[in-house]
Motif scaffolding. Structure first.
Motif, PDB file in Angstrom:
ATOM      1  N   SER A   1       0.828  -1.209   0.000  1.00 19.99           N
ATOM      2  CA  SER A   1       0.000   0.000   0.000  1.00 19.99           C
ATOM      3  C   SER A   1       0.859   1.255   0.000  1.00 19.99           C
ATOM      4  O   SER A   1       0.526   2.243  -0.672  1.00 19.99           O
TER       5      SER A   1
ATOM      6  N   HIS B   1      -6.679  -1.539   0.477  1.00 18.73           N
ATOM      7  CA  HIS B   1      -5.560  -2.266  -0.147  1.00 18.73           C
ATOM      8  C   HIS B   1      -5.588  -3.772   0.046  1.00 18.73           C
ATOM      9  O   HIS B   1      -4.982  -4.490  -0.729  1.00 18.73           O
TER      10      HIS B   1
ATOM     11  N   ASN C   1      -3.957  -1.627  -9.171  1.00 19.69           N
ATOM     12  CA  ASN C   1      -2.598  -1.111  -8.968  1.00 19.69           C
ATOM     13  C   ASN C   1      -1.888  -1.005 -10.314  1.00 19.69           C
ATOM     14  O   ASN C   1      -2.381  -1.503 -11.332  1.00 19.69           O
TER      15      ASN C   1
ATOM     16  N   ARG D   1       5.327 -12.149   6.018  1.00 24.92           N
ATOM     17  CA  ARG D   1       4.309 -12.375   7.042  1.00 24.92           C
ATOM     18  C   ARG D   1       3.656 -13.718   6.774  1.00 24.92           C
ATOM     19  O   ARG D   1       3.782 -14.284   5.690  1.00 24.92           O
TER      20      ARG D   1
ATOM     21  N   GLU E   1      -4.418 -12.461  -1.153  1.00 20.41           N
ATOM     22  CA  GLU E   1      -3.671 -11.350  -1.767  1.00 20.41           C
ATOM     23  C   GLU E   1      -4.720 -10.530  -2.523  1.00 20.41           C
ATOM     24  O   GLU E   1      -5.329 -11.010  -3.464  1.00 20.41           O
ATOM     25  N   SER E   2      -4.920  -9.295  -2.087  1.00 20.44           N
ATOM     26  CA  SER E   2      -5.988  -8.514  -2.725  1.00 20.44           C
ATOM     27  C   SER E   2      -5.656  -8.189  -4.176  1.00 20.44           C
ATOM     28  O   SER E   2      -6.538  -8.028  -5.011  1.00 20.44           O
TER      29      SER E   2
HETATM   30  O1  GMT Z   1       0.720  -7.665   2.186  1.00 19.38           O
HETATM   31  C1  GMT Z   1       1.492  -6.809   1.804  1.00 19.38           C
HETATM   32  O2  GMT Z   1       2.438  -7.032   1.058  1.00 19.38           O
HETATM   33  C2  GMT Z   1       1.319  -5.399   2.288  1.00 19.38           C
HETATM   34  C3  GMT Z   1      -0.057  -4.930   2.017  1.00 19.38           C
HETATM   35  C4  GMT Z   1      -0.154  -3.479   2.316  1.00 19.38           C
HETATM   36  O3  GMT Z   1      -1.267  -3.020   2.371  1.00 19.38           O
HETATM   37  O4  GMT Z   1       0.825  -2.764   2.504  1.00 19.38           O
HETATM   38  O5  GMT Z   1      -0.389  -5.299   0.675  1.00 19.38           O
HETATM   39  C5  GMT Z   1      -1.714  -5.275   0.234  1.00 19.38           C
HETATM   40  O6  GMT Z   1      -1.778  -4.164  -0.648  1.00 19.38           O
HETATM   41  C6  GMT Z   1      -1.014  -4.288  -1.847  1.00 19.38           C
HETATM   42  C7  GMT Z   1      -1.099  -2.978  -2.624  1.00 19.38           C
HETATM   43  O7  GMT Z   1      -2.398  -2.650  -2.972  1.00 19.38           O
HETATM   44  C8  GMT Z   1      -1.516  -5.491  -2.652  1.00 19.38           C
HETATM   45  O8  GMT Z   1      -0.774  -5.624  -3.848  1.00 19.38           O
HETATM   46  C9  GMT Z   1      -1.355  -6.750  -1.789  1.00 19.38           C
HETATM   47  O9  GMT Z   1      -1.919  -7.831  -2.499  1.00 19.38           O
HETATM   48  C10 GMT Z   1      -2.086  -6.580  -0.457  1.00 19.38           C
HETATM   49  N1  GMT Z   1      -1.759  -7.703   0.411  1.00 19.38           N
HETATM   50  C11 GMT Z   1      -2.673  -8.613   0.765  1.00 19.38           C
HETATM   51  O10 GMT Z   1      -3.843  -8.570   0.420  1.00 19.38           O
HETATM   52  C12 GMT Z   1      -2.169  -9.715   1.629  1.00 19.38           C
END
Ligand code: GMT
Length: 376
Positions: A14, A121, A174, A209, A283-284
């Motif tokens: 994010s 996110h 994204n 994580r 994973e969103s």
């Molecule tokens: O999980 C991460 O890597 C961090 C997290 C964040 O919010 O910082 O990632 C989420 O947001 C990203 C950017 O929009 C997405 O690409 C990731 O898929 C998402 N992580 C999850 O949903 C676990």
């Protein structure tokens, strides 16, 4: 337009998206103010249109928990007034949407009506935000945002399923800046630093994580290296790293796995990678997969959340059920064992990633900003 961006400044999807968006907006002539507790890792300040304002939370013995939301809302109010910020864009609902809404209300008392956009996110909805301790506050701040966006269709559906949402959710995926990835020469990659000529390089990048299923990465690699010469590069830091290192040791593959820690040279690493592994529980979107793909690296991933909106099965890589490391390894070998197949997947991965080019996505945010002004 004068835009205030609130985000997490650390390594993580994010924060990266918010920072890259801010930089792109600044390059398009907007004045962008980042308001957070540390300078975002990908933010270089050498741009007249980019400003960074640090949020300080003074320690006080009475506080068991430091009240960051309070300090952030106060800072937002001060910065909006000082720099005449016209719009607030907060990334990650917790606690940014909540703090943003408080700032908005405080400013309203002074006759300033500031539109606020919240971008959801992922874990702010699917893991953390959904916890009963946070849910009422997250629901409230989603519904009170002037505009809400989510980074994938899947995250939008999750938000509607998990929360009592009364607001519309706009899906804006994204993005990556394709221009950054066109000038690289293969010789810049310095592949030989990391692996022998006959070895395939397999990479994983994350914050290590639990949700990333790091031990699955090791299990998939273990199966691959039994069939072909290969090296695994593990990029990132986080709570699961030690477990993964122990597993490598138990499997006797320690010498073939390099833990690089957090790196500011992810693009360089991806430049010489042959395959990217993303077996996450959820994973969103999977920004890490998109970054691999723009570097022409095919992706072996789970078929969860928003990943299928990015990684196309049988084209840019393969998708399997969460935890099916056997099938993931089989698919990986399918790509890696034949040079022609690998090259085809590499070409496809880049072609698909190009659809998410920043020039196609940033105007979608600008349109919503205009709409937000009409709503307040
Ligand atoms: O999980 C991460 O890597 C961090 C997290 C964040 O919010 O910082 O990632 C989420 O947001 C990203 C950017 O929009 C997405 O690409 C990731 O898929 C998402 N992580 C999850 O949903 C676990």
């Amino acid at each position: 337009m004068k835009i205030g961006i609130v985000c997490y400044p650390t390594f993580g999807g994010s924060g990266v998206v918010a920072t890259e968006l801010g930089i792109a907006l600044a390059n398009r002539g907007h004045e962008v103010h980042f308001i957070t507790y540390k300078q975002p890792v990908r933010l270089a300040l050498l741009n007249n249109n980019i400003h960074f304002h640090e949020v300080h939370v003074p320690k006080y013995p009475l506080f068991h928990y430091q009240p960051y939301e309070l300090a952030l809302s106060s800072k937002l109010v001060d910065m909006v007034k000082l720099h005449k910020i016209e719009l607030l864009h907060v990334h990650y609902a917790i606690p940014h949407a909540y703090a943003g809404y408080m700032a908005k209300q405080m400013l309203l008392e002074e006759g300033i009506n500031l539109p606020m956009i919240t971008t959801l996110h992922g874990t702010d909805i699917t893991l953390v935000g959904n916890h009963p301790f946070y849910k009422p506050a997250v629901t409230f701040s989603i519904n009170k945002s002037d505009i809400v966006t989510s980074v994938s269709q899947s995250l939008k559906s999750d938000t509607i399923r998990l929360f009592d949402v009364t607001n519309d959710i706009h899906v804006i995926p994204n993005f990556i800046d394709a221009k950054k990835y066109t000038v690289k020469q293969f010789t810049d990659c310095q592949r030989s630093l990391m692996a022998k000529e006959d070895e395939r390089i397999i990479t994983h990048v994350s914050n290590f994580r639990k949700v990333k299923r790091i031990t699955d990465v090791v299990k998939i690699f273990n199966r691959i290296q039994k069939k072909i010469p290969a090296k695994l590069l593990m990029v990132g830091e986080g709570p699961e790293r030690e477990k993964a290192e122990k597993l490598c040791d138990e499997l006797g593959i320690g010498e073939k796995v390099v833990f690089l820690g957090n790196s500011s040279e992810v693009d360089k690493i991806l430049c010489f990678s042959d395959l990217f592994l993303l077996p996450s529980e959820t994973e969103s979107f999977g920004l890490a997969a998109l970054e691999a793909m723009i570097n022409s690296v095919p992706v072996i991933s789970s078929n969860t959340g928003g990943i299928p909106e990015v990684n196309v099965d049988g084209v840019s890589g393969y998708l399997s059920n969460v935890g099916d490391t056997k099938e993931m390894a089989k698919n990986a070998l399918q790509i890696l064992e034949d040079n022609d197949v690998l090259n085809e997947f590499k070409k496809n991965a880049r072609e698909i990633a190009l659809k998410f080019d920043i020039d196609n996505i940033v105007p979608l945010y600008e349109e919503l900003y205009q709409k937000a002004f009409e709503l307040v």
